[in-house]
Design a protein around this motif. Structure first.
Motif, mmCIF file in Angstrom:
data_model
loop_
_atom_site.group_PDB
_atom_site.id
_atom_site.type_symbol
_atom_site.label_atom_id
_atom_site.label_comp_id
_atom_site.label_asym_id
_atom_site.label_seq_id
_atom_site.Cartn_x
_atom_site.Cartn_y
_atom_site.Cartn_z
ATOM 1 N N ALA A 43 -28.917 -20.047 -8.115
ATOM 2 C CA ALA A 43 -29.018 -19.620 -9.629
ATOM 3 C C ALA A 43 -28.879 -18.192 -9.575
ATOM 4 N N HIS A 44 -28.104 -17.593 -10.621
ATOM 5 C CA HIS A 44 -27.874 -16.550 -10.956
ATOM 6 C C HIS A 44 -29.299 -15.683 -11.253
ATOM 7 N N ASN A 45 -29.056 -14.493 -11.191
ATOM 8 C CA ASN A 45 -30.255 -13.435 -11.727
ATOM 9 C C ASN A 45 -30.475 -13.684 -13.305
ATOM 10 N N TYR A 46 -29.328 -14.070 -14.057
ATOM 11 C CA TYR A 46 -29.384 -14.193 -15.562
ATOM 12 C C TYR A 46 -29.953 -15.679 -15.955
ATOM 13 N N GLN A 47 -30.469 -16.345 -14.819
ATOM 14 C CA GLN A 47 -30.895 -17.819 -15.480
ATOM 15 C C GLN A 47 -32.443 -17.704 -15.981
ATOM 16 N N ALA A 60 -30.030 -14.960 -7.016
ATOM 17 C CA ALA A 60 -29.232 -13.658 -6.748
ATOM 18 C C ALA A 60 -28.207 -13.503 -7.549
ATOM 19 N N ASP A 61 -27.624 -12.346 -7.009
ATOM 20 C CA ASP A 61 -26.461 -11.771 -7.588
ATOM 21 C C ASP A 61 -24.997 -12.499 -7.303
ATOM 22 N N SER A 62 -23.928 -12.542 -7.819
ATOM 23 C CA SER A 62 -22.784 -13.037 -7.701
ATOM 24 C C SER A 62 -22.529 -12.964 -6.084
ATOM 25 N N LEU A 63 -22.465 -11.977 -5.457
ATOM 26 C CA LEU A 63 -22.026 -11.890 -4.110
ATOM 27 C C LEU A 63 -23.126 -12.537 -3.087
ATOM 28 N N HIS A 83 -19.030 -20.721 -14.734
ATOM 29 C CA HIS A 83 -17.856 -21.759 -14.114
ATOM 30 C C HIS A 83 -17.398 -20.912 -12.738
ATOM 31 N N PHE A 84 -17.153 -19.450 -13.159
ATOM 32 C CA PHE A 84 -16.482 -18.865 -11.842
ATOM 33 C C PHE A 84 -17.215 -18.840 -10.573
ATOM 34 N N MET A 85 -18.611 -18.919 -10.770
ATOM 35 C CA MET A 85 -19.660 -18.758 -9.642
ATOM 36 C C MET A 85 -19.373 -19.963 -8.879
ATOM 37 N N SER A 132 -9.327 -8.180 -7.121
ATOM 38 C CA SER A 132 -10.031 -8.754 -8.564
ATOM 39 C C SER A 132 -11.306 -9.243 -8.525
ATOM 40 N N TYR A 133 -12.221 -8.887 -9.321
ATOM 41 C CA TYR A 133 -13.297 -9.076 -9.732
ATOM 42 C C TYR A 133 -13.679 -10.486 -9.461
ATOM 43 N N VAL A 134 -14.929 -10.875 -8.815
ATOM 44 C CA VAL A 134 -15.242 -12.408 -8.709
ATOM 45 C C VAL A 134 -15.266 -13.204 -10.007
ATOM 46 N N ASN A 135 -15.652 -12.431 -11.092
ATOM 47 C CA ASN A 135 -15.462 -13.061 -12.414
ATOM 48 C C ASN A 135 -14.054 -13.269 -12.946
ATOM 49 N N THR A 136 -13.393 -14.166 -12.280
ATOM 50 C CA THR A 136 -11.997 -14.443 -12.657
ATOM 51 C C THR A 136 -11.814 -16.025 -12.260
ATOM 52 N N THR A 149 -17.474 -7.860 -6.118
ATOM 53 C CA THR A 149 -18.338 -8.056 -6.943
ATOM 54 C C THR A 149 -18.902 -6.768 -7.167
ATOM 55 N N SER A 150 -19.696 -6.516 -8.436
ATOM 56 C CA SER A 150 -20.210 -5.120 -8.673
ATOM 57 C C SER A 150 -20.948 -4.438 -7.433
ATOM 58 N N ALA A 151 -21.414 -5.433 -6.638
ATOM 59 C CA ALA A 151 -22.180 -4.956 -5.252
ATOM 60 C C ALA A 151 -21.179 -4.207 -4.413
ATOM 61 N N VAL A 194 -21.292 -9.252 -23.176
ATOM 62 C CA VAL A 194 -22.968 -8.682 -23.103
ATOM 63 C C VAL A 194 -23.164 -7.181 -22.963
ATOM 64 N N HIS A 195 -22.555 -6.611 -21.821
ATOM 65 C CA HIS A 195 -22.637 -5.248 -21.367
ATOM 66 C C HIS A 195 -21.937 -4.192 -22.561
ATOM 67 N N GLU A 196 -21.009 -4.758 -22.995
ATOM 68 C CA GLU A 196 -19.948 -3.724 -23.854
ATOM 69 C C GLU A 196 -20.795 -3.456 -25.112
ATOM 70 N N ALA A 217 -28.617 0.390 -15.111
ATOM 71 C CA ALA A 217 -27.663 -0.190 -15.748
ATOM 72 C C ALA A 217 -26.698 -1.160 -14.813
ATOM 73 N N HIS A 218 -26.191 -1.984 -15.476
ATOM 74 C CA HIS A 218 -25.205 -2.801 -14.892
ATOM 75 C C HIS A 218 -23.707 -2.130 -14.791
ATOM 76 N N PRO A 219 -22.845 -1.982 -14.161
ATOM 77 C CA PRO A 219 -21.543 -1.554 -14.006
ATOM 78 C C PRO A 219 -20.395 -1.809 -14.935
ATOM 79 N N GLY A 233 -25.948 -0.411 -10.808
ATOM 80 C CA GLY A 233 -25.716 -1.458 -9.848
ATOM 81 C C GLY A 233 -25.571 -3.107 -10.155
ATOM 82 N N SER A 234 -25.261 -3.892 -9.110
ATOM 83 C CA SER A 234 -25.361 -5.406 -9.237
ATOM 84 C C SER A 234 -26.659 -5.704 -9.878
ATOM 85 N N THR A 235 -26.760 -7.072 -10.162
ATOM 86 C CA THR A 235 -27.864 -7.410 -10.692
ATOM 87 C C THR A 235 -29.220 -7.484 -9.550
ATOM 88 N N SER A 236 -28.825 -7.756 -8.483
ATOM 89 C CA SER A 236 -29.413 -7.757 -7.012
ATOM 90 C C SER A 236 -29.991 -6.257 -6.886
#
Ligand code: 13P
Ligand code: SF4
Length: 322
Positions: A43-47, A60-63, A83-85, A132-136, A149-151, A194-196, A217-219, A233-236
């Motif tokens: 599960a991602h940290n945003y669940q 955890a974070d996506s990495l 989905h990308f995760m 490419s960011y893993v969010n693709t 990832t952001s990490a 969300v972050h913008e 803050a998240h990057p 930094g990344s969520t983790s």
């Protein structure tokens, strides 16, 4: 005390009693089914807290989710995130059955760019590597040289040993990386919905109203938000910052569930909570997790050609690490 009572004791601060009566039977059923089917829930940290603390084996974070997916011995991976995760988990461990509770759990960054766009960028900047960011999507990863990832974004960019990279699709993350490296960054115009939404003025106001507060803050946030924060930094990394530094008061400039999830393990920290919800992360519910695992539906499938090339990009990222 029964296992389910233990879970409720843990999360009662952030999950109202009235909701618990609805969640508890699902948590019990999912945990039983996981054992029967030798499944793991990543599960991602945003669940939401009932998922994060109730049924997740790893949160955890996506990495970290990608790295955990690679090493799991379970037969089935249920990816509670977007989905990308889930696609990344499948790329990391192609022999496993990877399920996502809701196929429509997308991401504004992932949908901001296609494989065709990347091919166009490569034509425009011949010879310049693509990070490419893993969010693709897997299709975009297949057109890329390496993921990040952001990490580990700065580390990945610098690992290439070049003076210029195409970094996509998050414009703000690209901005953050550019501030932390001499490598020239060519960016794309994707943003996280969300972050913008956070603004530097909002952050400065919160700091004025809460003397001594730590703001992290998240990057994916706009540059004025990151400049107004104490750490990015990344969520983790955000989770670890709170765990290690135990600030008296903290604001996590990110998705709402983060503060709820960490509050439980950091009872002495006062979380100030202006936050934004990710509508995609919130598509995942206990009921959908149960249904998808029970019926083994919503399986992630990636065509061989794309999977082979996309896997190279995520494997390179995994080898670089955090
Ligand atoms: P992390 O890699 O920091 O967990 O972030 C993923 C994400 O989608 C943030 O919006
Ligand atoms: Fe995508 Fe933003 Fe949601 Fe993360 S928070 S999954 S980047 S839309």
């Amino acid at each position: 005390m029964s296992k389910i009572d233990n879970i409720y004791n843990k999360i009662s601060k952030v999950v109202p009693n009235i909701e618990w009566d609805f969640h508890a039977p699902y948590i019990e059923k999912i945990n039983k089914l996981k054992k029967e089917k030798n499944a793991v829930i990543l599960a991602h940290n945003y669940q939401t807290p009932e998922i994060y603390h109730g049924v997740a084996d790893i949160a955890a974070d996506s990495l970290a989710l990608a790295l955990e997916a690679a090493k799991t011995k379970a037969d089935i991976i249920v990816l509670c995130g977007v989905h990308f995760m889930a696609e990344t988990a499948k790329l990391m461990n192609p022999k496993k059955k990877v399920l996502i509770p809701d196929m429509d759990a997308g991401c504004s960054l992932a949908s901001s760019i296609t494989g065709e766009d990347v091919r166009m960028l490569k034509e425009k900047y011949p010879g310049v590597p693509v990070v490419s960011y893993v969010n693709t999507s897997a299709e975009v990863k297949a057109e890329s040289d390496v993921c990040c990832t952001s990490a580990n974004a700065v580390k990945v960019v610098e690992s290439l040993g070049v003076d210029k990279v195409i970094f996509l699709p998050d414009h703000y993350l690209a901005n953050y990386v550019q501030k932390n490296t001499k490598v020239k960054i060519i960016s794309w115009q994707g943003t996280c919905i969300v972050h913008e939404k956070f603004t530097g003025n909002e952050i400065n106001d919160i700091r004025k109203q809460n003397p001594g507060i730590k703001i992290i803050a998240h990057p994916e946030c706009p540059p004025d938000v990151i400049n107004a924060s104490d750490f990015a930094g990344s969520t983790s990394s955000m989770v670890n910052y709170v765990k290690e530094k135990q600030p008296k008061k903290v604001l996590l400039v990110t998705e709402c569930s983060m503060s709820d999830n960490i509050q439980i393990e950091n009872p002495k920290v006062d979380f100030i909570k202006p936050c934004n919800l990710c509508p995609f992360m919130k598509k995942i519910t206990l009921k959908k997790i149960y249904d998808c695992l029970e019926k083994e539906i919503n399986e992630i499938k990636i065509g061989n050609n794309i999977a082979m090339r996309a896997r190279e990009s995520v494997t390179r990222m995994a080898n670089i690490g955090r």
